[in-house]
Design an enzyme around this catalytic site. Structure first.
Site, PDB file in Angstrom:
ATOM      1  N   ASP A  42      72.560  86.123  42.930  1.00  0.00           N
ATOM      2  CA  ASP A  42      71.500  87.047  42.495  1.00  0.00           C
ATOM      3  C   ASP A  42      70.128  86.390  42.461  1.00  0.00           C
ATOM      4  O   ASP A  42      69.268  86.744  41.664  1.00  0.00           O
ATOM      5  CB  ASP A  42      71.842  87.650  41.119  1.00  0.00           C
ATOM      6  CG  ASP A  42      71.989  86.582  40.049  1.00  0.00           C
ATOM      7  OD1 ASP A  42      71.967  85.381  40.405  1.00  0.00           O
ATOM      8  OD2 ASP A  42      72.110  86.943  38.860  1.00  0.00           O
ATOM      9  N   ASP A 262      54.252  66.936  60.074  1.00  0.00           N
ATOM     10  CA  ASP A 262      53.811  68.227  60.609  1.00  0.00           C
ATOM     11  C   ASP A 262      53.807  69.179  59.416  1.00  0.00           C
ATOM     12  O   ASP A 262      54.870  69.587  58.933  1.00  0.00           O
ATOM     13  CB  ASP A 262      54.787  68.683  61.697  1.00  0.00           C
ATOM     14  CG  ASP A 262      54.285  69.905  62.470  1.00  0.00           C
ATOM     15  OD1 ASP A 262      53.464  70.649  61.919  1.00  0.00           O
ATOM     16  OD2 ASP A 262      54.742  70.101  63.616  1.00  0.00           O
ATOM     17  N   ASP A 273      48.455  74.536  60.892  1.00  0.00           N
ATOM     18  CA  ASP A 273      49.585  73.857  61.553  1.00  0.00           C
ATOM     19  C   ASP A 273      49.076  72.529  62.094  1.00  0.00           C
ATOM     20  O   ASP A 273      48.584  72.460  63.219  1.00  0.00           O
ATOM     21  CB  ASP A 273      50.133  74.756  62.675  1.00  0.00           C
ATOM     22  CG  ASP A 273      51.351  74.160  63.363  1.00  0.00           C
ATOM     23  OD1 ASP A 273      51.848  73.108  62.910  1.00  0.00           O
ATOM     24  OD2 ASP A 273      51.802  74.749  64.372  1.00  0.00           O
ATOM     25  N   HIS A 352      57.772  69.244  74.621  1.00  0.00           N
ATOM     26  CA  HIS A 352      57.496  70.600  74.129  1.00  0.00           C
ATOM     27  C   HIS A 352      56.186  71.106  74.736  1.00  0.00           C
ATOM     28  O   HIS A 352      55.527  70.408  75.508  1.00  0.00           O
ATOM     29  CB  HIS A 352      57.434  70.623  72.596  1.00  0.00           C
ATOM     30  CG  HIS A 352      56.479  69.625  72.009  1.00  0.00           C
ATOM     31  ND1 HIS A 352      55.102  69.755  72.079  1.00  0.00           N
ATOM     32  CD2 HIS A 352      56.704  68.453  71.339  1.00  0.00           C
ATOM     33  CE1 HIS A 352      54.532  68.732  71.470  1.00  0.00           C
ATOM     34  NE2 HIS A 352      55.478  67.914  71.026  1.00  0.00           N
ATOM     35  N   HIS A 356      50.062  76.668  70.972  1.00  0.00           N
ATOM     36  CA  HIS A 356      50.449  78.072  70.797  1.00  0.00           C
ATOM     37  C   HIS A 356      49.374  78.783  69.982  1.00  0.00           C
ATOM     38  O   HIS A 356      48.533  78.160  69.346  1.00  0.00           O
ATOM     39  CB  HIS A 356      51.813  78.172  70.090  1.00  0.00           C
ATOM     40  CG  HIS A 356      51.900  77.388  68.803  1.00  0.00           C
ATOM     41  ND1 HIS A 356      51.368  77.853  67.606  1.00  0.00           N
ATOM     42  CD2 HIS A 356      52.412  76.159  68.511  1.00  0.00           C
ATOM     43  CE1 HIS A 356      51.582  76.957  66.649  1.00  0.00           C
ATOM     44  NE2 HIS A 356      52.202  75.919  67.170  1.00  0.00           N
ATOM     45  N   HIS A 363      53.623  80.405  64.796  1.00  0.00           N
ATOM     46  CA  HIS A 363      53.685  80.708  66.228  1.00  0.00           C
ATOM     47  C   HIS A 363      53.267  82.170  66.329  1.00  0.00           C
ATOM     48  O   HIS A 363      54.092  83.077  66.263  1.00  0.00           O
ATOM     49  CB  HIS A 363      55.083  80.462  66.787  1.00  0.00           C
ATOM     50  CG  HIS A 363      55.412  79.004  66.878  1.00  0.00           C
ATOM     51  ND1 HIS A 363      55.610  78.339  68.061  1.00  0.00           N
ATOM     52  CD2 HIS A 363      55.536  78.064  65.920  1.00  0.00           C
ATOM     53  CE1 HIS A 363      55.853  77.055  67.825  1.00  0.00           C
ATOM     54  NE2 HIS A 363      55.818  76.872  66.525  1.00  0.00           N
ATOM     55  N   GLU A 389      48.690  70.187  70.687  1.00  0.00           N
ATOM     56  CA  GLU A 389      49.595  69.210  70.076  1.00  0.00           C
ATOM     57  C   GLU A 389      50.361  68.365  71.100  1.00  0.00           C
ATOM     58  O   GLU A 389      51.576  68.477  71.218  1.00  0.00           O
ATOM     59  CB  GLU A 389      50.574  69.912  69.137  1.00  0.00           C
ATOM     60  CG  GLU A 389      51.257  71.153  69.737  1.00  0.00           C
ATOM     61  CD  GLU A 389      52.186  71.839  68.749  1.00  0.00           C
ATOM     62  OE1 GLU A 389      53.042  71.154  68.162  1.00  0.00           O
ATOM     63  OE2 GLU A 389      52.050  73.059  68.575  1.00  0.00           O
ATOM     64  N   ARG A 411      53.112  62.702  67.515  1.00  0.00           N
ATOM     65  CA  ARG A 411      52.490  63.988  67.837  1.00  0.00           C
ATOM     66  C   ARG A 411      51.192  64.058  67.038  1.00  0.00           C
ATOM     67  O   ARG A 411      51.133  63.638  65.882  1.00  0.00           O
ATOM     68  CB  ARG A 411      53.406  65.166  67.463  1.00  0.00           C
ATOM     69  CG  ARG A 411      52.825  66.522  67.794  1.00  0.00           C
ATOM     70  CD  ARG A 411      53.868  67.647  67.768  1.00  0.00           C
ATOM     71  NE  ARG A 411      54.460  67.926  66.469  1.00  0.00           N
ATOM     72  CZ  ARG A 411      55.700  67.571  66.118  1.00  0.00           C
ATOM     73  NH1 ARG A 411      56.476  66.902  66.970  1.00  0.00           N
ATOM     74  NH2 ARG A 411      56.174  67.851  64.921  1.00  0.00           N
TER      75      ARG A 411
END
Length: 443
Positions: A42, A262, A273, A352, A356, A363, A389, A411
């Site tokens: 719950d 990230d 982001d 990758h 985006h 995204h 990125e 990255r």
């Protein structure tokens, strides 16, 4: 801190007007709110509103339904929402109710959810087109049920709409171009997120767990008004950085490793982001420095090319050339440069996409207009917000590369808004150069 903490209500009214402008006369559109999602037994997950619904309303309660009706003489925005209920509100929190929803959110009419079925059948009668997002399964079933109700009364003179239109491409295109208020809000959430990355750099040290750094980031988000992270924060030490969506964040940090973070806050529904990679001990090793500078230079080159008319495809070509040449110079790749660039040889390590769209979703929605070769050919226009990125990933178990590179994952990610003659980097307060990172961590 600069900027605004939330959008004015006039902004949501403008969003609705923009959607009305895309509707034909004699039509109706449906946009549902999200429902609460059970976590276990719950207890529920923190509520996250359906982004299209939020974009058009600013209303943050579950289970509501927005109905937009356009007839030649008038445009009408109607909200169906949960009723005021004293007992429920004592246990679960206040509800806005119908009267306040009209006053504060600018809807033309507001009704309780119980009134929905009767009224929607009346609305549909005599209209010609129905707009809704075809990929929202529950809503689709609901719309077909309403249409069946009207069709069943055809002998009593009711006329059912015959054209169904997918609302998604229309609202995707509207959401893709941000207003000055939306950009200011994203500037603000980027600034807050940049402070969080700075804090992570200052707090990181060998022996701490990744989740302890995640906690420092959340502390900085909430300290400045960003109540939630926009997505599950990635805090990836050493070889964990080579797992792209690593969110376990449960291992300890090692002295000579890099730490990839990230993380972006969410402010009034809008996301940042940002990714930064830095040494746990505050000093880049020679190998780390070489790969890091290569990724950073690629990012800088790509961002400097962003302006109206440019495409993601063109930016990918820049990144591919720069990373491939750099990896060849470092001895990670071998062969003829022209052939390697043509073969996109760097994709073995840059696995990758380059970026985006960004907005209410991390995204974000919006067609990339890919051609048959899967190249993203949509031309940038002012008001688009996107991430850039580039990265390089050298797993510990990759025996094809020299030992000095193994276990390094890097990255670097910024958030960019396209302006009338170029672009603005919203992530400007987040350290990225080797000297700036080392100086901050030395304090």
């Amino acid at each position: 801190l600069p900027g605004i903490a939330k959008l004015p209500m006039s902004e949501f009214d403008k969003h609705r007007k923009n959607f009305f402008a895309k509707m034909t006369d004699n039509s109706i559109a449906f946009f549902p709110a999200a429902s609460e999602v059970t976590r276990s037994n719950d207890t529920e997950f923190s509520f996250c509103q359906n982004k299209n619904f939020y974009y058009l309303t600013g209303f943050n309660e579950p289970d509501a339904l927005l109905v937009l009706i356009k007839r030649a003489a008038q445009e009408q925005a109607v909200l169906f929402s949960l009723p005021k209920d004293k007992s429920h509100e004592i246990w679960h929190g206040r509800r806005i109710g119908q009267e306040k929803a009209c006053q504060e959110f600018g809807f033309d009419q507001c009704f309780t959810l119980d009134e929905k079925d009767d009224l929607i059948s009346q609305y549909l009668n005599g209209l010609s087109q129905v707009y809704f997002a075809f990929d929202e399964e529950q809503l689709s079933q609901q719309v077909f049920a309403y249409l069946a109700q009207v069709r069943a009364k055809a002998r009593q003179g009711m006329k059912v709409p015959t054209q169904l239109v997918d609302a998604s491409p229309i609202i995707d295109n509207l959401r893709l171009i941000k207003s000055s208020n939306e950009i200011e809000l994203m500037r603000q959430v980027n600034f807050i997120s940049g402070l969080a990355h700075q804090r992570a750099m200052q707090k990181a040290q060998s022996g701490l767990f990744e989740y302890q750094i995640e906690n420092e980031i959340m502390h900085e988000f909430t300290r400045h008004g960003a109540r939630y992270a926009a997505y599950a924060t990635i805090v990836a030490g050493g070889d964990n950085a080579n797992i792209l969506h690593y969110t376990d964040n449960n291992e300890s940090l090692n002295d000579n490793d890099l730490l990839l973070i990230d993380a972006g806050g969410e402010l009034s529904g809008y996301a940042a982001d940002i990714t930064r990679t830095f040494p746990v001990n505050g000093r880049f090793s020679t190998a780390q420095k070489a790969l890091y500078q290569l990724v950073l230079d690629a990012k800088t080159q790509v961002i400097s090319a962003i302006k109206p008319g440019v495409t993601f495809y063109e930016l990918n070509e820049i990144a591919n050339k720069h990373l491939t040449k750099g990896l060849l110079d470092l001895g990670v790749l071998s062969g003829d440069l022209t052939e390697l660039v043509k073969d996109k040889a760097c994709k073995k390590y840059f696995i990758h996409g380059l970026g985006h769209w960004l907005g209410l979703d991390v995204h974000d929605v919006g067609d990339y207009q890919c051609n048959d070769e899967k190249q993203q050919c949509r031309e940038f226009v002012p008001g688009m917000v996107l991430t850039i990125e580039p990265g390089l990933y050298m797993p510990l178990d990759d025996m094809d590369i020299a030992e000095q590179w193994r276990g390094i994952g890097i990255r670097i990610e910024d958030n960019i808004v396209v302006t009338s003659n170029g672009c603005e980097n919203l992530t400007a307060n987040c350290p990225e150069t080797i000297s700036d990172i080392e100086a901050l961590m030395a304090r």
